[in-house]
Design an enzyme around this catalytic site. Sequence first.
Site, mmCIF file in Angstrom:
data_model
loop_
_atom_site.group_PDB
_atom_site.id
_atom_site.type_symbol
_atom_site.label_atom_id
_atom_site.label_comp_id
_atom_site.label_asym_id
_atom_site.label_seq_id
_atom_site.Cartn_x
_atom_site.Cartn_y
_atom_site.Cartn_z
ATOM 1 N N CYS A 138 13.768 -10.426 -29.850
ATOM 2 C CA CYS A 138 14.055 -11.696 -29.183
ATOM 3 C C CYS A 138 15.425 -12.234 -29.600
ATOM 4 C CB CYS A 138 12.954 -12.712 -29.499
ATOM 5 S SG CYS A 138 13.161 -14.268 -28.624
ATOM 6 N N CYS A 141 15.622 -16.021 -29.827
ATOM 7 C CA CYS A 141 14.999 -16.573 -31.036
ATOM 8 C C CYS A 141 15.847 -16.295 -32.281
ATOM 9 C CB CYS A 141 13.635 -15.935 -31.276
ATOM 10 S SG CYS A 141 12.636 -15.735 -29.813
ATOM 11 N N ASP A 142 16.339 -15.074 -32.406
ATOM 12 C CA ASP A 142 16.923 -14.646 -33.681
ATOM 13 C C ASP A 142 18.445 -14.512 -33.683
ATOM 14 O OD1 ASP A 142 14.357 -14.464 -34.642
ATOM 15 O OD2 ASP A 142 14.143 -12.337 -34.218
HETATM 16 P P1 FAD Z 1 1.206 -15.471 -28.208
HETATM 17 O O1 FAD Z 1 2.016 -16.034 -29.285
HETATM 18 O O2 FAD Z 1 1.656 -14.236 -27.538
HETATM 19 O O3 FAD Z 1 -0.247 -15.262 -28.836
HETATM 20 C C1 FAD Z 1 -1.333 -14.814 -28.118
HETATM 21 C C2 FAD Z 1 -2.319 -14.273 -29.124
HETATM 22 O O4 FAD Z 1 -3.636 -14.332 -28.605
HETATM 23 C C3 FAD Z 1 -2.152 -12.778 -29.429
HETATM 24 O O5 FAD Z 1 -1.080 -12.509 -30.249
HETATM 25 C C4 FAD Z 1 -3.488 -12.463 -30.043
HETATM 26 O O6 FAD Z 1 -3.503 -12.841 -31.411
HETATM 27 C C5 FAD Z 1 -4.431 -13.364 -29.240
HETATM 28 N N1 FAD Z 1 -5.139 -12.557 -28.230
HETATM 29 C C6 FAD Z 1 -4.605 -11.645 -27.353
HETATM 30 N N2 FAD Z 1 -5.558 -11.061 -26.628
HETATM 31 C C7 FAD Z 1 -6.745 -11.629 -27.039
HETATM 32 C C8 FAD Z 1 -8.102 -11.440 -26.665
HETATM 33 N N3 FAD Z 1 -8.447 -10.543 -25.719
HETATM 34 N N4 FAD Z 1 -9.059 -12.166 -27.297
HETATM 35 C C9 FAD Z 1 -8.712 -13.079 -28.251
HETATM 36 N N5 FAD Z 1 -7.441 -13.276 -28.642
HETATM 37 C C10 FAD Z 1 -6.473 -12.577 -28.044
HETATM 38 N N6 FAD Z 1 9.846 -18.488 -29.549
HETATM 39 C C11 FAD Z 1 10.494 -19.618 -29.909
HETATM 40 O O7 FAD Z 1 10.364 -20.649 -29.248
HETATM 41 N N7 FAD Z 1 11.302 -19.648 -31.029
HETATM 42 C C12 FAD Z 1 11.466 -18.575 -31.822
HETATM 43 O O8 FAD Z 1 12.212 -18.618 -32.804
HETATM 44 C C13 FAD Z 1 10.758 -17.380 -31.482
HETATM 45 N N8 FAD Z 1 10.880 -16.274 -32.250
HETATM 46 C C14 FAD Z 1 10.214 -15.135 -31.894
HETATM 47 C C15 FAD Z 1 10.358 -14.007 -32.692
HETATM 48 C C16 FAD Z 1 9.694 -12.842 -32.362
HETATM 49 C C17 FAD Z 1 9.856 -11.631 -33.252
HETATM 50 C C18 FAD Z 1 8.875 -12.783 -31.187
HETATM 51 C C19 FAD Z 1 8.130 -11.520 -30.825
HETATM 52 C C20 FAD Z 1 8.739 -13.897 -30.385
HETATM 53 C C21 FAD Z 1 9.406 -15.078 -30.707
HETATM 54 N N9 FAD Z 1 9.331 -16.220 -29.930
HETATM 55 C C22 FAD Z 1 9.957 -17.381 -30.299
HETATM 56 C C23 FAD Z 1 8.528 -16.234 -28.681
HETATM 57 C C24 FAD Z 1 7.176 -16.908 -28.949
HETATM 58 O O9 FAD Z 1 6.592 -16.292 -30.051
HETATM 59 C C25 FAD Z 1 6.278 -16.797 -27.738
HETATM 60 O O10 FAD Z 1 6.918 -17.320 -26.590
HETATM 61 C C26 FAD Z 1 4.993 -17.572 -27.966
HETATM 62 O O11 FAD Z 1 4.373 -17.185 -29.152
HETATM 63 C C27 FAD Z 1 4.032 -17.363 -26.811
HETATM 64 O O12 FAD Z 1 2.883 -18.066 -27.109
HETATM 65 P P2 FAD Z 1 1.503 -17.790 -26.408
HETATM 66 O O13 FAD Z 1 0.654 -18.950 -26.800
HETATM 67 O O14 FAD Z 1 1.657 -17.487 -24.980
HETATM 68 O O15 FAD Z 1 0.860 -16.500 -27.050
#
Ligand code: FAD
Length: 314
Positions: A138, A141-142
Amino acid sequence: MKIENVIIIGSGPAAHTAAIYAGRSELKPLMFEGMMAGNIAAGGQLTTTTEIENFPGFPDGIGGSELMDQMRKQAIKCGARIETKTVTMIDLKSKPFKVIAEKDSVETKTIIIATGATAKRLGIVNEDKFWQKGISACAVCDGALPLFRNKVLGIIGGGDTACEEALHLTKYASKVLMFVRRDVLRASKTMQDRVLNNDKIKMIWETHVAEAMGEQFLTSLKTKHAKTSKEDKMEVSGLFYAVGHEPNTDFLDGQIEIDEAGYIMTKPGTTQTNVSGVFACGDVQDKIYRQAITAAGSGCMAATEADHYLKEDV
Ligand code: FAD
Ligand code: NAP
């Protein structure tokens, strides 16, 4: 059998924000946070990174896992019940819906899907060793981290994300090398023009990155020409993957409309899916912004819409 008002599937910023809002609306939400679902710990993608510097309210930054711990605590304080189980199946054929998490089968009036997406990795040599020590999925992000300032940085991919992130990296890097496996970009014409006309971006066409090298942090890459297989070594201090994301939607088994890339389709401006009573928020339905704050915002929308649905339609 007890019928839940709302089951939230997932555990990132979208799921926890939905839980906070649903809890405060006295819906007594039940969350399945996942047990290493999609190979990511409960808490989601932010548990895989270090400092978050762009989430409002933390002027000095906050660790990704710490931020998610705080969100989890807040969700529980607002009335959410959390089970550390992965949902393997849902049944939307009749109402109430059924959610199957490991051995549990639970009935519910509404479902909020917040299972996120997983950035695709490439599996190059030493990828694990340098993950978050020079390699990141990302750039937005980084990219601004001190270790990348005024350095030569690489980005892999030829889509809109790669172009957007390459342009973003030019703010911090001395030079951006863009590794594209074909001799054309997949990105839209506008994005292509911006990248190709930017003096700070150098295109490295028809090239695969094969290996990451360095001591503690990444310092160089071994590359391989896609056609001739000729190998080369290039000095870079950061490498960003922009080769697509995979939304975590396998368990839906075709019951919810998804687009060609696998993202859940929602009615524009809402979190409503094609099945009434089922809502989707966060990265699982967002292929453009994919940030913690946008995921959290859509989590608020999903809980609010579920609340309205329960009041009006059931
Ligand atoms: P996610 O964070 O994707 O989490 C969903 C979670 O739900 C999964 O990881 C899992 O644990 C759970 N899940 C999945 N399937 C199932 C299932 N079938 N049953 C039960 N549980 C399940 N964004 C920023 O704003 N700032 C940053 O600095 C930043 N840094 C990042 C760094 C990295 C390395 C990465 C990979 C991403 C970064 N992001 C950052 C992006 C950010 O992390 C995502 O946009 C955000 O986390 C998305 O949130 P979400 O709630 O959609 O789900
Ligand atoms: P994408 O369009 O699927 O592009 C992925 C890129 O990664 C492609 O160039 C692909 O190469 C490359 N790639 C895939 N696997 C690879 C591998 N193993 N090695 C090297 N390269 C590899 O993904 P995206 O760029 O994330 O975009 C996803 C969707 O979001 C698209 O619909 C896009 O238009 C949209 N989006 C829009 C915007 C915007 O409008 N501003 C911004 C971001 C994303 P090939 O081309 O050779 O397949």
